[in-house]
Design an enzyme around this catalytic site. Sequence first.
Site, PDB file in Angstrom:
ATOM      1  N   GLY A  10       0.837  -1.201   0.000  1.00  0.00           N
ATOM      2  CA  GLY A  10       0.000   0.000   0.000  1.00  0.00           C
ATOM      3  C   GLY A  10       0.868   1.246   0.000  1.00  0.00           C
ATOM      4  O   GLY A  10       2.103   1.158  -0.010  1.00  0.00           O
ATOM      5  N   PHE A  11       0.209   2.361   0.069  1.00  0.00           N
ATOM      6  CA  PHE A  11       0.922   3.648  -0.014  1.00  0.00           C
ATOM      7  C   PHE A  11       1.876   3.836   1.179  1.00  0.00           C
ATOM      8  O   PHE A  11       3.097   3.934   1.008  1.00  0.00           O
ATOM      9  CB  PHE A  11      -0.133   4.758  -0.119  1.00  0.00           C
ATOM     10  N   ASP A  31       0.487  -8.773   1.353  1.00  0.00           N
ATOM     11  CA  ASP A  31      -0.519  -7.832   0.833  1.00  0.00           C
ATOM     12  C   ASP A  31      -1.416  -8.568  -0.154  1.00  0.00           C
ATOM     13  O   ASP A  31      -0.927  -9.339  -0.987  1.00  0.00           O
ATOM     14  CB  ASP A  31       0.186  -6.666   0.116  1.00  0.00           C
ATOM     15  N   GLY A  36      -3.618  -2.036  -2.347  1.00  0.00           N
ATOM     16  CA  GLY A  36      -2.182  -1.888  -2.619  1.00  0.00           C
ATOM     17  C   GLY A  36      -1.912  -2.268  -4.067  1.00  0.00           C
ATOM     18  O   GLY A  36      -2.807  -2.696  -4.785  1.00  0.00           O
ATOM     19  N   LEU A  76      -0.597  -2.907   8.806  1.00  0.00           N
ATOM     20  CA  LEU A  76      -1.167  -1.797   8.033  1.00  0.00           C
ATOM     21  C   LEU A  76      -2.282  -2.271   7.105  1.00  0.00           C
ATOM     22  O   LEU A  76      -2.923  -1.444   6.464  1.00  0.00           O
ATOM     23  CB  LEU A  76      -0.066  -1.120   7.193  1.00  0.00           C
ATOM     24  N   THR A  95     -12.691  -6.706   7.176  1.00  0.00           N
ATOM     25  CA  THR A  95     -11.232  -6.652   7.026  1.00  0.00           C
ATOM     26  C   THR A  95     -10.594  -6.038   8.264  1.00  0.00           C
ATOM     27  O   THR A  95      -9.619  -6.558   8.803  1.00  0.00           O
ATOM     28  CB  THR A  95     -10.837  -5.777   5.808  1.00  0.00           C
ATOM     29  N   ALA A 117      -1.457   0.263  12.790  1.00  0.00           N
ATOM     30  CA  ALA A 117      -1.816   1.537  12.162  1.00  0.00           C
ATOM     31  C   ALA A 117      -3.299   1.789  12.391  1.00  0.00           C
ATOM     32  O   ALA A 117      -4.149   1.045  11.919  1.00  0.00           O
ATOM     33  CB  ALA A 117      -1.512   1.499  10.670  1.00  0.00           C
ATOM     34  N   TYR A 149     -15.899   2.852   9.756  1.00  0.00           N
ATOM     35  CA  TYR A 149     -14.431   2.806   9.690  1.00  0.00           C
ATOM     36  C   TYR A 149     -13.842   3.170  11.050  1.00  0.00           C
ATOM     37  O   TYR A 149     -13.010   2.448  11.598  1.00  0.00           O
ATOM     38  CB  TYR A 149     -13.958   3.774   8.600  1.00  0.00           C
ATOM     39  N   LYS A 153     -11.808   0.613  13.557  1.00  0.00           N
ATOM     40  CA  LYS A 153     -10.429   0.866  13.991  1.00  0.00           C
ATOM     41  C   LYS A 153     -10.375   1.062  15.507  1.00  0.00           C
ATOM     42  O   LYS A 153      -9.370   0.743  16.142  1.00  0.00           O
ATOM     43  CB  LYS A 153      -9.831   2.072  13.266  1.00  0.00           C
TER      44      LYS A 153
END
Length: 321
Positions: A10-11, A31, A36, A76, A95, A117, A149, A153
Amino acid sequence: MQYLITGGAGFVGSHLAEALLARGDEVQVLDDLSTGSISNIDPLKANPRFHYVVGSVFDERELAELVDRADVVFHLAAAVGVRLIIERPVHTIETNISGTERVLRSASKKKRKVVLASTSEVYGKGSRVPFREDDDMVLGPTSRSRWSYAASKAVDEFLALAYWQEQKLPTVIVRLFNTVGARQTGAYGMVLPRFVEQALRGGPISVYGDGKQSRCFAYVTDVVDGILRLTAEPRAVGQVFNIGNDEEISIEDLARKVRDRVSPSLAIEYVPYEQAYAEGFEDLRRRVPDLTKIRELVGYRPTLGVDAIVDRVVEHMSRKR
Ligand code: UDP
């Protein structure tokens, strides 16, 4: 040292991998390439200390083997991006919650440190700015899918802290604020790469709402520096840290900066939220991190301000075209 990065294509993950390799460490990436991309890690493949597996944290055997080989796990892998979250809420919730559960369980069996993260979304629409790590979460109703979201998290954070409290699994939680830089795609809704893409295509740049909402943008290499400082600091274990930049800018001013940098004659259009997002969207007015905690513990200070950030992103995206 051996590091496992879930979501390493991913980024942010690919920049983290690059930084670890540059200082001589060994990196494994897991990944599933859902958001990603192999092109993010292409330049790393030639390095003999870099290894990657295209697979999912849901593959327990694969995960167990990779965790076994690692000294530290950076978790991440997650569903990110407001647009994706609103469009695929089931995928987001599953996820983020089940994926993290599996990573923590697997790391706990081997007693491997986990750096999780998380996100500034967990503060929700709190109005006491800047946001401090021990502030209350102020989330909207469950009928607004954006908040799934933040809630997912937040469960991840609870779980990581619980593993530390109950099982002495060393965990560190990093709440990333808006992070931007080379290789970030606008495909999942992130504003800066979208503005730059629109500007490079000749405009217009689309500002959602009245454009008076504000954010603070940190360059990804600064964010990676913060993550690595905390990872190396034993006193960070069992704690939550904001990472980002505290220079605030309205989205309207950000659009103007991108316009001025690319071509001053470009148009800026204002798009009502109902048109911009599917139902279930609610925006935040201001989001600013309080960086006192990370600064005092590990001396973190972002080095790039918003002008330098816009320059770099424009330069990078122009080169790619
Ligand atoms: N935004 C915008 N135009 C776009 C994409 C986003 O004006 O093309 C706005 C969005 O409504 C929000 C801000 O930019 O107010 C930041 O959005 P992003 O999705 O990048 O991050 P987040 O909302 O998670 O901070």
